[in-house]
Scaffold this active site. Structure first.
Site, short mmCIF file in Angstrom:
data_model
loop_
_atom_site.label_atom_id
_atom_site.label_comp_id
_atom_site.label_asym_id
_atom_site.label_seq_id
_atom_site.Cartn_x
_atom_site.Cartn_y
_atom_site.Cartn_z
CD GLU A 81 -5.60 1.05 2.39
OE1 GLU A 81 -6.41 1.72 1.72
OE2 GLU A 81 -5.64 -0.18 2.50
CB SER B 16 -8.44 -1.44 4.39
OG SER B 16 -8.79 -2.74 4.01
NE ARG C 107 -4.07 -1.86 0.26
CZ ARG C 107 -4.03 -3.14 -0.12
NH1 ARG C 107 -2.96 -3.62 -0.71
NH2 ARG C 107 -5.07 -3.93 0.07
N1 EPU Z 1 -10.28 -10.37 10.57
C1 EPU Z 1 -10.86 -10.40 11.81
N2 EPU Z 1 -11.81 -9.45 12.10
C2 EPU Z 1 -12.20 -8.51 11.21
C3 EPU Z 1 -11.59 -8.48 9.94
C4 EPU Z 1 -10.62 -9.43 9.65
O1 EPU Z 1 -10.55 -11.25 12.65
O2 EPU Z 1 -13.07 -7.72 11.55
C5 EPU Z 1 -9.32 -11.42 10.23
C6 EPU Z 1 -9.93 -12.39 9.22
O3 EPU Z 1 -10.63 -13.41 9.86
C7 EPU Z 1 -8.74 -12.90 8.47
C8 EPU Z 1 -7.77 -11.73 8.51
O4 EPU Z 1 -8.22 -10.86 9.54
O5 EPU Z 1 -8.14 -13.98 9.13
C9 EPU Z 1 -7.69 -11.00 7.18
O6 EPU Z 1 -8.99 -10.50 6.86
P1 EPU Z 1 -9.43 -10.18 5.34
O7 EPU Z 1 -9.18 -11.36 4.46
O8 EPU Z 1 -10.82 -9.64 5.39
O9 EPU Z 1 -8.42 -9.10 4.85
P2 EPU Z 1 -7.80 -7.80 5.54
O10 EPU Z 1 -6.38 -8.10 5.92
O11 EPU Z 1 -8.68 -7.27 6.60
C10 EPU Z 1 -6.78 -6.93 3.30
C11 EPU Z 1 -6.79 -5.67 2.51
C12 EPU Z 1 -8.11 -5.53 1.76
C13 EPU Z 1 -8.27 -6.74 0.85
C14 EPU Z 1 -8.23 -8.01 1.70
C15 EPU Z 1 -8.26 -9.26 0.86
C16 EPU Z 1 -5.33 -4.13 3.68
C17 EPU Z 1 -5.24 -2.92 4.53
N3 EPU Z 1 -6.56 -4.53 3.38
O12 EPU Z 1 -7.79 -6.80 4.30
O13 EPU Z 1 -8.04 -4.38 0.96
O14 EPU Z 1 -9.49 -6.67 0.14
O15 EPU Z 1 -6.99 -8.04 2.46
O16 EPU Z 1 -7.06 -9.43 0.18
O17 EPU Z 1 -4.29 -4.68 3.30
C18 EPU Z 1 -8.46 -2.03 1.01
O18 EPU Z 1 -7.25 -1.86 0.93
O19 EPU Z 1 -9.28 -1.06 1.05
C19 EPU Z 1 -8.98 -3.39 1.10
C20 EPU Z 1 -10.29 -3.63 1.29
#
Ligand code: EPU
Length: 335
Positions: free
Chosen positions: A331, A235, A161
Site C-alpha cells: 500500500e 497499513s 486504496r
Molecule cells: N487481524 C488479525 N491480525 C492482525 C491484524 C488484523 O487477525 O494482526 C484481523 C482482525 O482481527 C480483523 C481483521 O483482520 O478481523 C481486520 O483488521 P482491522 O480491523 O484491524 O483492519 P485491517 O483490515 O487490518 C484496514 C485498513 C486500515 C483501517 C482498518 C479499519 C487496509 C490496508 N487497512 O485494516 O487502514 O484503519 O481497516 O477500517 O485496508 C491504513 O490504510 O494505513 C490503515 C490503517
C-alpha cells in the site's frame, strides 16, 4: 529553501536527504517556482505528511512539501455543505474541525495520518468509510504544463486504496485543494463492528459524530503505533481481494480465516490475519519489525534503512505467496 534532511518529513523516521526542499504555501508559490531556474530540468518529488512513503534512497532534485492551508465553504443547501480544504492541511485536524462544526461524514476516518491533499491519492479509508464517499472535486497543479486543473469524482477513478494518482497521473499533479461534501444532519455509520462494541462499552446508546470520532481514536490508539513514538506508515500492504472459489479453498484449510465481502464473486482477506497466521506478528529483524498488535504495520525501531524495511516486506510477500498462494501488494509507495 531549508534543511535537506527528510527524517522528520516521513513517518517511518528514515534518515535520507533531499538535494533541495521547498515548502509550498499556495498555488502562486508553485507558479513562481515553475517559472524559475530552480525548477528547470529537475526531478520533482511531492511530500504531504510523508505517512505513506518508504524512502529507500536520498532524493535528487526538488522535494516539494505541500503546506497549502485553508478551509472554505463553497456550497450549502438544506442537507449538505461543501468545504474546500487546502491540500497541506493535516487530515486529522480537518476531521476534528468538521466534527466541531457539527458537519458529519469524516468522523470514521479520525486519526488517519497524513495531509488532505494526499488523501485522494490512495483513497484513504477506515471503519466503513472511504474518502471517495465524501469527495466532490480536487484542484491540482500540473507540474509539466504549470496549468491548474480540476478533477471531478468520476475522473479520479477511485478504487480500494487506489486512484488515477497511483497510475497515469502519478507524480504529475500537486494537489492544491480538495472539496468534500459533509452532512448538516449527520447520520452516524456504525457498521464496522469495533465501533459499536466500544460505544456499547461506554454506555452510549445514541452516539453523536463526536462520540464516533472518539471511539475510532480509541480503537486506532489501541492497536496502531503512534508514528511520533515508533516509526511506521500504517497499513503496509493492501488487503488482498481474491476470487470466492480461492477463498473457499483457504477456508477449507483454515476454517478460522477472516474475510469481508468485496463485490460479486470476490472476497477481501485481511492481510493482517494472513501475516499473523503465518507467524510474523511481533517478528523483529535488526531495526525493523512487524508490529506486535497489528501485523499489517511494519515498524522502524530506530535507525532502520528503507532498504531493510523493503527486504522485510519482500520476505513477508514471498512467505504469504508460498503458504496461501496469495500475492500481497504494497500500500505504501517505495521511492
Ligand atoms: N487481524 C488479525 N491480525 C492482525 C491484524 C488484523 O487477525 O494482526 C484481523 C482482525 O482481527 C480483523 C481483521 O483482520 O478481523 C481486520 O483488521 P482491522 O480491523 O484491524 O483492519 P485491517 O483490515 O487490518 C484496514 C485498513 C486500515 C483501517 C482498518 C479499519 C487496509 C490496508 N487497512 O485494516 O487502514 O484503519 O481497516 O477500517 O485496508 C491504513 O490504510 O494505513 C490503515 C490503517
Amino acid at each position: 529553501m531549508s534543511t535537506p534532511s527528510l527524517q522528520s518529513f516521513n513517518t517511518f523516521g528514515l534518515v535520507v536527504e533531499a538535494e533541495e526542499l521547498v515548502s509550498i504555501a499556495s498555488t502562486d508559490d508553485l507558479k513562481k517556482l515553475h517559472d524559475s531556474q530552480a525548477w528547470a530540468q529537475r526531478q520533482l518529488h511531492i511530500l504531504g505528511g510523508g505517512s505513506n512513503v518508504l524512502l529507500t534512497q536520498n532524493l535528487s532534485g526538488l522535494v516539494l512539501l505541500n503546506r497549502i492551508q485553508g478551509k472554505k465553504e463553497v456550497y450549502r443547501d438544506e442537507q449538505v455543505v461543501h468545504i474546500e480544504f487546502g491540500g497541506g492541511e493535516i487530515w486529522h485536524e480537518a476531521v476534528t474541525w468538521a466534527v466541531a462544526q457539527g458537519f458529519g461524514g469524516l468522523e470514521n476516518m479520525s486519526l488517519i495520518p497524513g495531509t488532505v491533499g494526499a488523501a485522494p491519492i490512495q483513497n484513504i479509508g477506515a471503519y466503513g468509510v472511504e474518502l471517495k464517499d465524501r469527495f466532490v472535486y480536487l484542484d491540482a497543479f500540473d507540474l509539466d504544463s504549470g496549468e491548474t486543473r480540476r478533477f471531478l469524482k468520476n475522473e479520479c477513478e477511485f478504487g480500494y486504496r487506489d486512484s488515477i494518482f497511483k497510475s497515469w497521473a502519478k507524480g504529475r499533479f500537486f494537489i492544491t485543494q480538495v472539496c468534500l461534501e459533509l452532512q448538516l444532519h449527520p447520520e452516524v455509520n456504525l457498521r464496522y463492528g469495533d465501533i459499536s462494541g466500544v460505544l456499547e462499552q461506554w454506555g452510549i446508546a445514541h452516539p453523536s459524530i463526536a462520540d464516533v470520532s472518539r471511539a475510532v481514536i480509541h480503537i486506532r490508539q489501541s492497536k496502531l503505533p503512534d508514528p511520533a513514538v515508533l516509526g511506521n506508515c500504517g497499513s503496509f500492504f493492501k488487503n488482498p481481494v481474491i476470487p470466492e472459489t480461492q477463498f473457499e479453498e483457504l477456508k477449507a484449510r483454515y476454517p478460522e480465516a477472516k474475510s469481508f465481502p468485496a463485490g460479486e464473486g470476490y472476497i477481501k482477506v485481511p492481510a493482517g490475519w494472513l501475516i499473523e497466521h503465518a507467524g510474523w506478528k511481533g517478528h523483529r529483524a535488526g531495526a525493523v519489525g512487524v508490529h506486535e498488535k497489528q501485523a499489517l504495520v511494519l515498524v522502524n525501531y530506530g535507525g532502520a534503512k528503507g532498504s531493510e524495511v523493503l527486504q522485510l516486506a519482500r520476505d513477508i510477500q514471498a512467505d504469504i505467496l508460498d503458504r496461501y498462494g496469495i500475492a500481497l501488494e504494497m500500500e505504501v509507495n517505495a521511492w
